[in-house]
Motif scaffolding. Structure first.
Motif, PDB file in Angstrom:
ATOM      1  N   ASN A 161       0.957  -1.327   0.152  1.00 43.15           N
ATOM      2  CA  ASN A 161      -0.277   0.201  -0.018  1.00 43.15           C
ATOM      3  C   ASN A 161       0.578   0.980  -0.221  1.00 43.15           C
ATOM      4  OD1 ASN A 161      -2.505  -1.705   0.176  1.00 43.15           O
ATOM      5  ND2 ASN A 161      -1.691  -2.125   2.175  1.00 43.15           N
ATOM      6  N   ASP A 162       1.291   1.671  -1.326  1.00 41.90           N
ATOM      7  CA  ASP A 162       2.199   2.430  -1.468  1.00 41.90           C
ATOM      8  C   ASP A 162       1.617   3.813  -1.690  1.00 41.90           C
ATOM      9  OD1 ASP A 162       1.933   1.980  -3.684  1.00 41.90           O
ATOM     10  OD2 ASP A 162       2.905   1.741  -4.723  1.00 41.90           O
ATOM     11  N   ARG A 163       0.258   4.116  -1.321  1.00 40.45           N
ATOM     12  CA  ARG A 163      -0.389   5.367  -1.897  1.00 40.45           C
ATOM     13  C   ARG A 163      -1.117   5.706  -0.861  1.00 40.45           C
ATOM     14  NH1 ARG A 163      -4.761   6.933  -4.474  1.00 40.45           N
ATOM     15  NH2 ARG A 163      -6.121   5.547  -2.570  1.00 40.45           N
ATOM     16  N   GLY A 164      -1.978   7.058  -1.196  1.00 41.33           N
ATOM     17  CA  GLY A 164      -2.342   7.802   0.102  1.00 41.33           C
ATOM     18  C   GLY A 164      -2.632   8.391   0.810  1.00 41.33           C
ATOM     19  N   ILE A 165      -3.187   8.744   1.778  1.00 38.49           N
ATOM     20  CA  ILE A 165      -2.513   9.964   2.436  1.00 38.49           C
ATOM     21  C   ILE A 165      -1.565  10.261   3.524  1.00 38.49           C
ATOM     22  CG2 ILE A 165      -3.985   9.539   4.856  1.00 38.49           C
ATOM     23  CD1 ILE A 165      -3.797  13.138   2.922  1.00 38.49           C
ATOM     24  N   ALA A 166      -1.397   8.760   4.179  1.00 42.54           N
ATOM     25  CA  ALA A 166      -1.088   7.970   5.321  1.00 42.54           C
ATOM     26  C   ALA A 166       1.060   8.627   4.676  1.00 42.54           C
ATOM     27  CB  ALA A 166      -0.657   6.748   5.679  1.00 42.54           C
ATOM     28  N   LYS A 169       1.774  11.951   4.663  1.00 43.10           N
ATOM     29  CA  LYS A 169       2.078  12.833   5.697  1.00 43.10           C
ATOM     30  C   LYS A 169       3.900  12.276   5.894  1.00 43.10           C
ATOM     31  CE  LYS A 169      -2.301  11.401   7.743  1.00 43.10           C
ATOM     32  NZ  LYS A 169      -3.378  10.945   9.130  1.00 43.10           N
ATOM     33  N   SER A 170       4.043  11.428   6.109  1.00 49.47           N
ATOM     34  CA  SER A 170       5.622  11.354   5.679  1.00 49.47           C
ATOM     35  C   SER A 170       6.331  12.174   4.927  1.00 49.47           C
ATOM     36  CB  SER A 170       6.044   9.777   5.992  1.00 49.47           C
ATOM     37  OG  SER A 170       5.391   8.633   6.269  1.00 49.47           O
ATOM     38  N   MET A 171       6.201  12.225   3.784  1.00 48.68           N
ATOM     39  CA  MET A 171       5.966  12.934   2.679  1.00 48.68           C
ATOM     40  C   MET A 171       6.683  14.763   3.065  1.00 48.68           C
ATOM     41  SD  MET A 171       4.810  11.338  -0.491  1.00 48.68           S
ATOM     42  CE  MET A 171       4.626  12.186  -1.660  1.00 48.68           C
ATOM     43  N   LEU A 172       5.193  15.181   3.443  1.00 46.41           N
ATOM     44  CA  LEU A 172       4.654  16.507   4.272  1.00 46.41           C
ATOM     45  C   LEU A 172       6.236  16.701   5.236  1.00 46.41           C
ATOM     46  CD1 LEU A 172       4.293  19.029   4.039  1.00 46.41           C
ATOM     47  CD2 LEU A 172       2.035  17.838   5.438  1.00 46.41           C
ATOM     48  N   ALA A 259      -1.416  17.902   3.626  1.00 45.35           N
ATOM     49  CA  ALA A 259      -0.806  16.550   2.959  1.00 45.35           C
ATOM     50  C   ALA A 259      -2.038  16.462   2.366  1.00 45.35           C
ATOM     51  CB  ALA A 259      -1.354  15.904   4.366  1.00 45.35           C
ATOM     52  N   ARG A 260      -2.934  16.859   1.907  1.00 45.21           N
ATOM     53  CA  ARG A 260      -4.521  16.612   1.053  1.00 45.21           C
ATOM     54  C   ARG A 260      -4.093  16.880   0.046  1.00 45.21           C
ATOM     55  NH1 ARG A 260      -8.976  18.656   2.220  1.00 45.21           N
ATOM     56  NH2 ARG A 260      -8.376  19.685   4.673  1.00 45.21           N
ATOM     57  N   GLU A 261      -3.169  18.419   0.163  1.00 49.59           N
ATOM     58  CA  GLU A 261      -2.748  18.808  -1.355  1.00 49.59           C
ATOM     59  C   GLU A 261      -1.917  18.307  -2.152  1.00 49.59           C
ATOM     60  OE1 GLU A 261      -1.339  22.407  -0.715  1.00 49.59           O
ATOM     61  OE2 GLU A 261      -0.424  22.832  -3.233  1.00 49.59           O
ATOM     62  N   MET A 262      -1.551  17.577  -1.018  1.00 53.49           N
ATOM     63  CA  MET A 262       0.017  16.425  -1.664  1.00 53.49           C
ATOM     64  C   MET A 262      -0.659  14.969  -2.382  1.00 53.49           C
ATOM     65  SD  MET A 262       3.320  15.903   0.194  1.00 53.49           S
ATOM     66  CE  MET A 262       4.461  16.510  -0.454  1.00 53.49           C
ATOM     67  N   GLN A 268      -2.569  13.610  -9.695  1.00 54.58           N
ATOM     68  CA  GLN A 268      -2.144  14.527 -11.080  1.00 54.58           C
ATOM     69  C   GLN A 268      -0.767  14.340 -11.690  1.00 54.58           C
ATOM     70  OE1 GLN A 268      -2.662  18.629  -9.423  1.00 54.58           O
ATOM     71  NE2 GLN A 268      -5.165  18.405  -9.301  1.00 54.58           N
ATOM     72  N   GLY A 269      -0.076  13.648 -10.903  1.00 48.27           N
ATOM     73  CA  GLY A 269       1.165  13.086 -11.622  1.00 48.27           C
ATOM     74  C   GLY A 269       2.169  14.329 -11.223  1.00 48.27           C
ATOM     75  N   ASP A 270       2.108  15.122 -10.318  1.00 45.29           N
ATOM     76  CA  ASP A 270       2.863  15.756 -10.236  1.00 45.29           C
ATOM     77  C   ASP A 270       4.214  15.856 -10.640  1.00 45.29           C
ATOM     78  OD1 ASP A 270       3.346  18.719  -8.888  1.00 45.29           O
ATOM     79  OD2 ASP A 270       4.543  17.930  -7.715  1.00 45.29           O
ATOM     80  N   ALA A 271       5.420  16.025 -10.940  1.00 43.45           N
ATOM     81  CA  ALA A 271       6.366  15.264 -10.777  1.00 43.45           C
ATOM     82  C   ALA A 271       7.573  15.569  -9.968  1.00 43.45           C
ATOM     83  CB  ALA A 271       7.488  16.251 -12.275  1.00 43.45           C
ATOM     84  N   GLU A 272       7.271  16.752  -8.852  1.00 44.17           N
ATOM     85  CA  GLU A 272       8.462  16.610  -8.217  1.00 44.17           C
ATOM     86  C   GLU A 272       7.026  15.923  -7.229  1.00 44.17           C
ATOM     87  OE1 GLU A 272       8.139  20.895  -6.511  1.00 44.17           O
ATOM     88  OE2 GLU A 272       9.539  20.164  -4.830  1.00 44.17           O
ATOM     89  N   VAL A 273       6.097  16.139  -6.441  1.00 39.22           N
ATOM     90  CA  VAL A 273       5.632  14.891  -5.347  1.00 39.22           C
ATOM     91  C   VAL A 273       6.057  13.933  -5.810  1.00 39.22           C
ATOM     92  CG1 VAL A 273       3.943  13.671  -4.958  1.00 39.22           C
ATOM     93  CG2 VAL A 273       3.791  17.069  -4.870  1.00 39.22           C
ATOM     94  N   ARG A 274       5.802  13.311  -7.595  1.00 35.79           N
ATOM     95  CA  ARG A 274       5.797  11.786  -6.921  1.00 35.79           C
ATOM     96  C   ARG A 274       7.232  11.767  -7.319  1.00 35.79           C
ATOM     97  NH1 ARG A 274       1.678   8.180  -9.907  1.00 35.79           N
ATOM     98  NH2 ARG A 274       0.284   9.282  -9.954  1.00 35.79           N
TER      99      ARG A 274
END
Length: 619
Positions: A161-166, A169-172, A259-262, A268-274
């Motif tokens: 489970n590699d995606r989602g809000i959790a 949170k770590s990324m942020l 976090a939700r924005e992220m 949306q496949g945003d390059a930086e976030v990805r």
RNA sequence: GGUCCCAUAGCUCAAUGGAUAGAGCAACUGCCUUCUAAGCAGUAGGUUACAGGUUCGAGUCCUGUUGGGAUCACCA
């Protein structure tokens, strides 16, 4: 042929002569004789009373006499006690059975043209693995090995489970407070590092939430609740804010918004976030891999939720067109399972997005197309029993070809003597910590004892790992999966008594005998040997191996294999104490005992291998 | 409230519907000049939560009760 099979056949034939009926195994309950009575196997004659129209004692007498006269080579003695016919087989039968065990090796199962897919582990990528995962992993691994052993092809898979809000949170938290830290720069294992930021997020969020509670906005919301709530059900201010946390996260919190924005950007496949996402997930995967390695488990394939979370939508369309699902006015899609004693379940939200159930439907189909497995087993904790009931019911309604082969191997949650593990209270037992701890316990125990001082340091270290992990794994796998389990860390490092190392020790003693003997058991003719009681006891137990593997496979329960291995080890330790192998009183006795020891060792090694435990040659 | 799971020795766990319910830990007592004492042997510890029922026979199957857990979200 197994002595019990020979006996069974002879009883079938005898009862046919006596009562004119062909009886099946189920109608002739044949079990090992209890210790306090004479004999090897006991036939319970009560079920035969209707057929024979005689008393249990009479039946037992008749069958016993016929066996004695008709099968003198097989049956050596019989006795009847209260309707139980105790049958002692001739020692010749047992000795030749020992020869065949020794010659043929382990039980052989016919290769089946059947595939079983086992899903286990299924971690989230925002935290390292913990004790609960260990139980899951050991069960899944062990079942897959048992399936392979009994003739199936087993496919091991995990879902990550590699995606989602959790993970967001770590990324942020990493972006806000991480200062560019990496596993290399910090010296922290990747999954733990990412976990630290998840915890950091939670604590920052908690701080933010606490501060907000003293604002005018918060006060206003509290007042409004008080005004609207029914008097009897009204709760305290403290409880109100406890329950308001989610709403705060979703509607008010600046951290929550970020976090939700992220999450949105990720979708949306945003390059930086990805970029950040795949970097941090890679850290986690390296960390997981190290833990799996330490536990000695692996997978044929990993499914990533980021690839599969959109699956299942086409199935919804399909289900709608066939009237299995229905659409509500607001656009959401549902299935009604009330006729099955279940509830209504949503499959598509009104905004068109899918839920977990939808995804699981899609993933199952995807997997089936990958492997065409006859059975798909989900090793998942029992808190999800309802979810799987619903999932399987939907699959049947959709008429999926694999629906009947779906199995939820449901296991009880692991708890500590102090109660449930709670990440918020920091009581979660970390998998890596635990593994390290059991190994170091094995090390200090061996050092204290001064064992193996002559063994090279590198091999010593390997042995400590095998012994420590045996303690941990055995402690977990010996418990019936269905049961909730109280895990006492103190007991999990025990090396004595009903433990993995106790079983290893029996094996090690046997290896030591063969080192000193300087040769394996030969193909010598053992006929003429009269087995002593303690020798026969061990042999009888060894003869039961096959049925215990089958039982474990049928019941999805590896604990049968674990407990059987213990029984064998216990019988061997006693045998070892009571009889000398190398200094046996005769050449023949020595040879018989070498054979017994050899068969014991190979069964122990095989059984332990099925539950993921390695056997050292010395300890 | 509905549904599902669990309840066995002080603790952790066993027991294909079969005889007098077994292990380990913890406590106590013995056994290493003899193949590894991470071992063996012994003592002590039980109304199998409770009440009914089915059965020749129930810890095991059925019903009810009590206690514990899980679950029943447009969460994952």
């Amino acid at each position: 042929m197994h002595p019990i099979q020979q006996l069974f056949q002879s009883i079938v034939s005898v009862t046919k002569d006596l009562y004119g009926q062909d009886l099946t195994e189920a109608e002739l309950p044949l079990a090992p004789t209890r210790k306090e009575f004479e004999g090897d196997y006991t036939l319970v004659t009560f079920p035969l009373t209707r057929i024979a129209r005689k008393s249990p004692d009479q039946i037992a007498e008749e069958i016993g006499n016929s066996l004695m006269s008709g099968y003198p080579d097989l049956v050596a003695d019989v006795n009847v006690i209260k309707g139980f016919l105790n049958i002692g087989l001739s020692t010749r039968v047992w000795v030749s059975f020992l020869e065949s065990l020794s010659r043929d090796g382990l039980p052989v199962f016919p290769r089946l043209d059947e595939k079983i897919l086992v899903e286990y582990s299924s971690p989230n990528t925002n935290k390292p693995l913990h004790l609960g995962h260990i139980r899951n992993i050991l069960l899944g691994w062990s079942m897959s090995r048992i399936f392979e052993r009994t003739g199936y092809e087993a496919i091991r898979v995990q879902v990550i489970n590699d995606r989602g809000i959790a993970i967001c949170k770590s990324m942020l938290a990493w972006e806000l407070y991480g200062d560019g830290a990496t596993p290399e720069s910090s010296g922290v294992k990747g999954d733990h590092l990412v976990g630290e930021y998840y915890v950091r997020f939670e604590s920052e969020f908690k701080k933010e939430y606490a501060e907000w509670q003293s604002t005018a906005d918060a006060e206003q919301r509290w007042k409004r609740y008080q005004a609207e709530a029914e008097k009897e059900k009204a709760i305290s201010r403290e409880d109100f804010f406890k329950g308001y946390k989610n709403a705060y996260f979703n509607e008010i919190s600046p951290l929550g918004a970020k976090a939700r924005e992220m999450l949105v950007k990720w979708e949306q496949g945003d390059a930086e976030v990805r970029g950040t996402w795949s970097m941090m997930n890679d850290w986690v995967y390296k960390g997981f891999h190290a833990t799996y390695d330490a536990l000695g488990v692996s997978f044929h394939k990993s499914y990533y939720e980021s690839n599969t979370y959109l699956l299942g939508r086409d199935l919804v369309e399909d289900g709608l067109s066939r009237g299995v699902f229905y659409r509500q006015d607001d656009g959401s899609v549902w299935i009604d399972l009330t006729d099955e004693g279940l509830d209504r379940k949503i499959l598509l939200r009104s905004d068109g997005t899918s839920v977990y159930m939808t995804q699981d439907l899609g993933t199952a189909k995807d997997r089936y197309e990958d492997y065409h497995a006859n059975r798909m087993i989900y090793v998942v904790a029992d808190e999800q029993n309802y979810h799987f009931q619903v999932l399987f019911a939907i699959m049947k309604k959709l008429g999926m070809p694999f629906a009947d082969g779906m199995v939820h191997l449901s296991y009880g949650m692991v708890e500590l003597p102090t109660g449930k593990m709670k990440s918020r209270e920091g009581t979660v037992v970390d998998a890596d910590d635990l593994i390290r701890e059991v190994i170091s316990e094995a090390r200090s125990s061996a050092e204290e004892r001064g064992d193996g001082d002559d063994i090279p340091a590198e091999e010593q270290e390997r042995i400590y790992q095998q012994v420590g992990l045996a303690a941990l794994k055995y402690h977990i796998i010996k418990v019936n999966p269905k049961k909730r389990m109280i895990f006492d860390p103190k007991e999990s490092v025990d090396l004595q008594g009903h433990t993995g190392p106790y079983i290893q020790n029996a094996y090690v003693r046997i290896q030591s005998i063969f080192r000193k003997a300087g040769r394996p058991a030969t193909e010598a003719d053992l006929t003429g040997y009269d087995l002593a009681e303690g020798e026969k006891e061990l042999l009888l137990l060894l003869s039961e191996y096959r049925q215990h593997i089958l039982q474990a496979a049928e019941q999805y329960d590896p604990s049968h294999v674990a407990n059987y291995a213990y029984a064998v080890a216990k019988a061997f330790h006693k045998f070892y104490h009571d009889f000398s192998v190398l200094r046996a009183e005769s050449e023949l006795a020595r040879e018989v005992r070498l054979h017994l020891a050899a068969v014991t060792a190979s069964i122990l090694k095989d059984a332990m291998e099925l539950i993921g435990i390695e056997m050292p040659d010395r300890m």
